[in-house]
Design a protein around this motif. Structure first.
Motif, PDB file in Angstrom:
ATOM      1  N   ASP A  46       0.861  -1.187   0.000  1.00 31.99           N
ATOM      2  CA  ASP A  46       0.000   0.000   0.000  1.00 31.99           C
ATOM      3  C   ASP A  46       0.893   1.232   0.000  1.00 31.99           C
ATOM      4  O   ASP A  46       1.552   1.538   1.000  1.00 31.99           O
ATOM      5  N   ARG A 203      -3.034  -2.955  -2.258  1.00 32.32           N
ATOM      6  CA  ARG A 203      -3.835  -1.902  -2.873  1.00 32.32           C
ATOM      7  C   ARG A 203      -3.279  -1.604  -4.261  1.00 32.32           C
ATOM      8  O   ARG A 203      -2.110  -1.252  -4.414  1.00 32.32           O
ATOM      9  N   LYS A 205      -2.459   0.169  -7.764  1.00 33.16           N
ATOM     10  CA  LYS A 205      -2.155   1.515  -8.250  1.00 33.16           C
ATOM     11  C   LYS A 205      -2.380   1.526  -9.750  1.00 33.16           C
ATOM     12  O   LYS A 205      -1.807   0.715 -10.489  1.00 33.16           O
ATOM     13  N   GLY A 251     -11.942   4.066  -5.355  1.00 30.41           N
ATOM     14  CA  GLY A 251     -10.841   3.108  -5.318  1.00 30.41           C
ATOM     15  C   GLY A 251     -10.973   1.985  -6.317  1.00 30.41           C
ATOM     16  O   GLY A 251     -10.070   1.143  -6.428  1.00 30.41           O
ATOM     17  N   ASN A 254     -10.096  -1.697  -5.624  1.00 25.46           N
ATOM     18  CA  ASN A 254      -9.660  -1.743  -4.226  1.00 25.46           C
ATOM     19  C   ASN A 254     -10.839  -1.693  -3.258  1.00 25.46           C
ATOM     20  O   ASN A 254     -10.664  -1.944  -2.059  1.00 25.46           O
ATOM     21  N   HIS A 255     -12.000  -1.349  -3.760  1.00 22.40           N
ATOM     22  CA  HIS A 255     -13.161  -1.184  -2.881  1.00 22.40           C
ATOM     23  C   HIS A 255     -13.586  -2.541  -2.305  1.00 22.40           C
ATOM     24  O   HIS A 255     -13.649  -3.542  -3.031  1.00 22.40           O
ATOM     25  N   ASN A 358       0.792  -4.996  -7.712  1.00 27.67           N
ATOM     26  CA  ASN A 358      -0.186  -3.927  -7.495  1.00 27.67           C
ATOM     27  C   ASN A 358       0.057  -2.680  -8.337  1.00 27.67           C
ATOM     28  O   ASN A 358      -0.750  -1.759  -8.308  1.00 27.67           O
TER      29      ASN A 358
END
Length: 381
Positions: A46, A203, A205, A251, A254-255, A358
């Motif tokens: 993250d 998370r 990107k 997001g 990512n949600h 990610n």
């Protein structure tokens, strides 16, 4: 981390990609003849908090899910619960509407049904109601004569195949993956993640704005039609990729609602070790009979894709080597995921490979980072 000395080249590539910033955080795992010979991870899970990527950090792997969903269906076929050459309407009567009575389960698995798009916008409130989304598809007419062409059913594949599975078992793909694949084999793999897993998931990107929707490294060979389609929000490609629209949630992927939903085309949360272990078990005969797998990976369609324009090749839900799944071996199969994740099996070489990360590439499938690692594996054999 672990890396057999025979695969030192793989570790070198992995560490270099982290060091030079090509990766934010990533993991890569390889089984050879059932033995875990590469298990690497590193970087940041993250970027906002600086949370490191740990040995058990899972990631959302988009369309790597499709091969897992296909395996669930083929398990049911082995039990006589699904007839792959048979009509979808045999188990889902409502699906026959608007001239779809002759569409077979095989058409769904091979992206030939002509239903690559959910035509009506799916409300956010329906994202977790897979049967409701499937009902929308059941009410549509195909965009081409089923069986006459293939085009990547980026999201609709999962709602269609998943509904066939639900009709014959009463269970979702995620429930069956947990009960019959991940649970018994001890794999870190979820199609619909629980909150405890979501809390430690990497998370994602987003990548920079792409020139086209092409696979990284292929921008010079992309057909003009694909470049044009990538810039047109109303193109078949963007419609297939964009509804239901993850981007509508803060997001995106990512949600928690997306990670929890378990979409059978793009819903798997997994570690690289879990994904590699899935393919290890698949080629070992633990999930499907060897003859079932041999038939399933036999290419059914190959050539220009109605949705992606690039050449694609599919067996029964599994990608085969093509422009969108460039492999060092013609015996490799599996599935890639949007942005770069990869799951690969190669029965001839005894390989099960998993790659998750990610830092998204601007790619519909595959990226150079994952492909470099895969090439290093084959170079080490």
């Amino acid at each position: 981390m672990h890396c057999d000395p025979r695969f030192s080249r793989v570790r070198e590539v992995f560490e270099r990609q982290l060091a030079d910033g090509a990766e934010l955080g990533a993991a890569f795992a390889v089984h050879l003849d059932g033995e875990l010979v590469v298990d690497l991870w590193g970087g940041v899970a993250d970027r906002h908090t600086g949370r490191p990527w740990e040995h058990d950090t899972p990631a959302f792997a988009y369309s790597c899910t499709k091969a897992i969903t296909a395996t669930v269906l083929l398990q049911l076929a082995e039990r006589g619960l699904v007839d792959v050459p048979g009509a979808v309407a045999d188990v889902w009567p409502e699906f026959a509407a608007r001239g779809k009575g002759a569409i077979t389960v095989e058409h769904l698995l091979t992206h030939q049904s002509g239903l690559p798009v959910v035509e009506e916008p799916v409300p956010v409130e329906e994202f977790g109601d897979l049967a409701a989304i499937a009902a929308r598809l059941a009410g549509q007419a195909p965009l081409w004569e089923p069986g006459s062409a293939h085009g990547y059913h980026a999201l609709s594949y999962g709602f269609l195949v998943g509904e066939v599975i639900r009709r014959v078992t009463g269970k979702s793909v995620g429930e069956l993956v947990s009960a019959e694949i991940a649970g018994p084999l001890g794999l870190e793999l979820w199609v619909g993640a629980p909150d405890t897993v979501i809390a430690r998931t990497a998370r994602l990107k987003a990548g920079e704005r792409p020139r086209t929707a092409a696979t990284e490294g292929q921008t010079d060979t992309v057909p003009a039609e694909m470049a044009k389609a990538a810039l047109d929000p109303h193109s078949l490609m963007n419609r297939a990729l964009g509804n239901p629209g993850m981007h509508r949630l803060k997001g995106g992927a990512n949600h928690p609602a997306i990670l929890r939903a378990g979409w059978p085309a793009a819903g798997v949360v997994t570690t690289a070790r879990g994904l590699a272990g899935f393919y290890r078990s698949l080629i070992a005969g633990d999930l499907l009979r060897p003859e079932t797998l041999r038939d399933a990976v036999r290419p059914r369609v190959h050539g220009p894709d109605r949705v992606l324009f690039l050449d694609t090749s599919f067996g029964l839900g599994y990608m085969r080597p093509s422009m969108t799944f460039p492999m060092p071996s013609e015996t490799a199969f599996g599935h890639s995921g949007l942005g770069g994740s990869l799951g690969i099996g190669d029965p001839e070489r005894g390989l099960g490979i998993g790659y998750v990360m990610n830092k998204m590439a601007n790619a519909v499938s595959g990226n150079l980072r994952g492909l470099r690692l895969v090439q290093a594996v084959y170079d080490s054999l």
